[in-house]
Design a protein around this motif. Sequence first.
Motif, short mmCIF file in Angstrom:
data_model
loop_
_atom_site.label_atom_id
_atom_site.label_comp_id
_atom_site.label_asym_id
_atom_site.label_seq_id
_atom_site.Cartn_x
_atom_site.Cartn_y
_atom_site.Cartn_z
N MET A 1 5.04 -7.76 16.55
CA MET A 1 4.82 -6.55 15.89
C MET A 1 6.11 -6.31 15.07
N PRO A 2 6.30 -6.02 13.90
CA PRO A 2 5.12 -5.89 12.89
C PRO A 2 4.80 -7.40 12.48
N ASN A 3 3.78 -7.60 11.60
CA ASN A 3 3.51 -8.88 11.16
C ASN A 3 4.37 -9.31 9.96
N TYR A 4 4.30 -10.32 9.24
CA TYR A 4 5.00 -10.67 8.02
C TYR A 4 4.69 -9.89 7.14
N TYR A 5 3.65 -8.87 7.08
CA TYR A 5 3.54 -8.21 5.91
C TYR A 5 3.80 -6.60 6.40
N VAL B 1 3.54 -4.97 -0.19
CA VAL B 1 2.59 -6.17 -0.23
C VAL B 1 1.69 -5.77 -1.42
N ILE B 2 1.80 -6.55 -2.36
CA ILE B 2 1.07 -6.33 -3.72
C ILE B 2 -0.06 -7.57 -3.89
N TYR B 3 -1.05 -6.97 -4.68
CA TYR B 3 -1.99 -8.09 -5.01
C TYR B 3 -2.51 -7.73 -6.43
N ASP B 4 -3.18 -8.64 -7.19
CA ASP B 4 -3.88 -8.47 -8.35
C ASP B 4 -5.28 -7.81 -8.06
N GLY C 1 -2.26 -15.09 -5.05
CA GLY C 1 -0.97 -14.69 -4.64
C GLY C 1 -0.01 -15.72 -4.80
N PHE C 2 -0.41 -17.15 -4.86
CA PHE C 2 0.48 -18.32 -4.91
C PHE C 2 1.00 -18.05 -6.69
N GLU C 3 -0.07 -17.95 -7.56
CA GLU C 3 0.38 -17.93 -8.91
C GLU C 3 1.09 -16.82 -9.51
N LEU C 4 0.80 -15.49 -8.76
CA LEU C 4 1.50 -14.31 -9.09
C LEU C 4 3.00 -14.51 -8.80
N ARG D 1 -3.87 -14.73 -1.57
CA ARG D 1 -4.27 -13.28 -2.37
C ARG D 1 -2.91 -12.44 -2.39
N HIS D 2 -2.03 -12.38 -1.56
CA HIS D 2 -1.01 -11.22 -1.61
C HIS D 2 0.41 -11.88 -2.00
N VAL D 3 1.40 -11.21 -2.46
CA VAL D 3 2.58 -11.62 -2.65
C VAL D 3 3.52 -10.25 -1.87
#
Length: 544
Positions: A172-176, A349-352, A359-362, A379-381
Amino acid sequence: MDRLEPGRAPVYEMLEQYRVKGNISYHVPGHKNGDAYRGQESAGFLREVMRYDVTEITGTDDLHHPEGVIQEAQELAADCFGAEESFFLVGGSTAGNLALILTVCPEPGMTLILQRNVHKSVIHGLMLAGVRAVFVEPQMDWHSGLMVAPAVQTIQNALAAYPEAAAVLVTMPNYYGMGSDLAPLAQACHDSGVPLLVDEAHGAHYGQHPALPAGALVCGADGVVQSTHKMLSALTMGAMLHVQGPWLDRALLRQRLAMVQSSSPSYPVMASLDLARRLVHSQRAGAFTAGLAAVDVLRRGLASLPRYGLLQPAEPLQPGCGAAGTGAAADMPPQSVAAYSTQDPFKAVIYDAVGVLGGFELQRRLEEKGIVPEMSDDRHVVLAFSLGSNAEDTGLLLAALREIAEETADVTVNLHEDTTRQGFSTECLPAESVAGVVPDSAKNSTWNNFTNDIISSPVLFSMKPVNPLETESIGLEYSTGRMSAEMVIPYPPGIPLLYPGEEISEDICNRLIGLSQGGAKFQACADPALQQILVYNIKKGGDA
């Protein structure tokens, strides 16, 4: 504690005095205050660092038996972070996690309750201690598809089922940056007579500003590991272990720390821990003003860039969402209601939101523009801000995001339909969540890991190496139902999706394929591209 001065940095001050004296070294290290590189201009930076790189000599104290400046520095750290006792770690949070596990499970075969999606250092600790691990399922946030921490009821049930358990360990917290209230977990542990251990690697700054979540110590945790280098300002590998209460054997913990840490600890790393603490201790909330202002610039900027979503705790389910008035909400899985209640503002933590860029491509596109995120998943960055961030840099980040949006503007996707289908709607949980089906967004996260049951049967870990004669390498796509003979760790964040002896489920196989195709990086496995995976032979090792 009255003699402590928050504005001091005893270890750093000692090193400055050492450098100024210019004593002639007839002791290790062999670089002799950097003089081994005398005349080599290419080593200028390294030579300057080496002027502070000393060893245990008169006046420098000893990390493993502190009586002078290191003792004072650790006492200052305890005062700053609210612990009864704090220990400097020069091997990162890894050293703290190992030491805690070896302390609460001093004999092989002891039982430890923990969530499955733990850092690889925790799995290594289980192996070193010969632990019988009881894995419990963390709660899932159904909007993002990300797992957080176990529910208190799950912990209570696990403690009731395994009263011999020596402790409970959670992350706690997690990586996000997602978290929930640890106080009920601590109370459940103490009611059962066991300590709560918390891997708080990403929460060293917690509790230091009103805008930040509360830290694990104030919530009642007994042993807490923090990576001071991650979200505060220490050098890489600089971390701390904080303890309080009567539940941990402090003498044994010191001995375990001496086992897993170098007998020649880095003084520059310890000095950086001292300075990182001093910065927070002297300035308190003011230390985070500029960093939080930078986060606010991002939030306001994203408001004018609807192309991107920002992960935030979902509001409680409102009447009219789903089948209101039919009792459907009462039948929903508990984890679909309130998996997490806090979000670290420094973990953006953002996402398209239209689903065009994974996420990898962003992340790849951001790096092409000079913006380097902390990590990404399918999915996420994850963008890691800190007290060192500034509004000017955030402006450059927003400009890069704006350019990426313009470069992919020709792709037309129905925003509302796509975000709802992928589980990101902020209006209502998707129907598949109500049915208890794992959303697609959960299946390709490098953080998530699922147990087969809410509470697993005990899994015995050991240091016994895998026998190569009992293994074979097969294509990843053919691995469903086989038993893994190696650890598979997407990095970052370093959460093992498989450990040796664990059965490869269809979901795990598909997730690994998706991560491999998406560009995730893997550690510990023989094939870092994960086209092949090492499994036990069915006849020789498959039943082990």
